[in-house]
Design a protein around this motif. Structure first.
Motif, mmCIF file in Angstrom:
data_model
loop_
_atom_site.group_PDB
_atom_site.id
_atom_site.type_symbol
_atom_site.label_atom_id
_atom_site.label_comp_id
_atom_site.label_asym_id
_atom_site.label_seq_id
_atom_site.Cartn_x
_atom_site.Cartn_y
_atom_site.Cartn_z
ATOM 1 N N MET A 1 18.479 5.405 35.455
ATOM 2 C CA MET A 1 17.848 5.947 35.493
ATOM 3 C C MET A 1 18.928 8.054 34.799
ATOM 4 O O MET A 1 19.844 7.900 35.284
ATOM 5 N N ALA A 2 18.546 7.815 34.125
ATOM 6 C CA ALA A 2 19.205 9.072 32.706
ATOM 7 C C ALA A 2 19.070 10.004 34.005
ATOM 8 O O ALA A 2 17.870 10.609 34.940
ATOM 9 N N ARG A 3 19.807 11.087 34.139
ATOM 10 C CA ARG A 3 19.779 12.315 34.399
ATOM 11 C C ARG A 3 18.357 12.995 34.058
ATOM 12 O O ARG A 3 18.439 13.698 35.024
ATOM 13 N N GLU A 4 18.550 13.311 32.892
ATOM 14 C CA GLU A 4 17.493 14.119 32.556
ATOM 15 C C GLU A 4 15.937 13.763 33.556
ATOM 16 O O GLU A 4 14.610 14.223 33.705
ATOM 17 N N THR A 5 15.791 12.076 33.042
ATOM 18 C CA THR A 5 14.876 11.627 33.984
ATOM 19 C C THR A 5 14.968 11.861 35.866
ATOM 20 O O THR A 5 13.471 12.545 36.074
ATOM 21 N N ALA A 6 16.059 11.889 36.602
ATOM 22 C CA ALA A 6 16.185 12.039 37.050
ATOM 23 C C ALA A 6 15.938 13.483 38.187
ATOM 24 O O ALA A 6 15.006 13.637 38.500
ATOM 25 N N HIS A 7 15.840 14.272 36.985
ATOM 26 C CA HIS A 7 15.464 16.494 37.088
ATOM 27 C C HIS A 7 13.542 15.511 36.916
ATOM 28 O O HIS A 7 13.617 17.014 37.393
ATOM 29 N N LYS A 8 13.320 14.595 36.027
ATOM 30 C CA LYS A 8 11.644 15.383 35.952
ATOM 31 C C LYS A 8 11.384 14.724 37.541
ATOM 32 O O LYS A 8 10.133 14.875 37.535
ATOM 33 N N TYR A 9 11.657 13.562 37.740
ATOM 34 C CA TYR A 9 11.214 12.754 39.121
ATOM 35 C C TYR A 9 10.997 13.721 40.473
ATOM 36 O O TYR A 9 10.962 13.983 41.328
ATOM 37 N N PHE A 10 12.915 14.925 40.889
ATOM 38 C CA PHE A 10 12.996 15.827 40.979
ATOM 39 C C PHE A 10 11.889 16.981 41.244
ATOM 40 O O PHE A 10 11.452 17.340 41.572
ATOM 41 N N GLU A 11 11.658 17.026 40.366
ATOM 42 C CA GLU A 11 10.736 18.218 39.551
ATOM 43 C C GLU A 11 9.776 18.228 39.974
ATOM 44 O O GLU A 11 8.716 18.661 40.446
#
Length: 134
Positions: A1-11
């Protein structure tokens, strides 16, 4: 998983909790955010100094290790380790799923009597953890 995708899941954790029966208590969202971002940052730093670890993966895994907090385990919505495990498995991220669960335990030999959660809640976690390689 890319960092950008991870941040979407995090949010999405904050959105799901805000719209749930049990939102984060006042200030709890800020503490949770700081905890996960700090974990991600430290995991990345450690991995960057360890030749066999991937700093990008370490950041993502650190950021999402508590993904199961989309539910409030203190109000009977399930143990955050297994909630995160099942959610990440459903999304197709088995390695992150393992982190969601395994970060809660030192090893696969879980003594259910020495945990604050009930044995019923942790029994499934123990079964899953015993199939993992630590």
């Amino acid at each position: 998983m890319a960092r950008e995708t991870a941040h979407k899941y995090f949010e999405s954790i904050f959105e799901k909790r805000k719209n749930s029966k049990f939102p984060f208590p006042e200030g709890g969202d800020k503490k949770f955010r700081a905890h996960c971002l700090c974990t991600a940052d430290l995991a990345e730093k450690i991995a960057s100094k360890t030749p066999y670890l991937n700093p990008e993966k370490a950041y993502v895994y650190g950021l999402l290790h508590d993904y199961g907090r989309i539910k409030d385990e203190f109000n009977g919505e399930g143990f955050h380790g297994t909630v995160g495990y099942h959610e990440m498995m459903k999304e197709g991220y088995p390695d992150i799923a393992k982190i969601c669960l395994s970060h809660c335990f030192y090893d696969e030999d879980i003594d259910l009597d020495n945990k604050p959660q009930s044995n019923e809640i942790l029994f499934e976690a123990k079964e899953i953890v015993q199939t993992m390689t630590f």
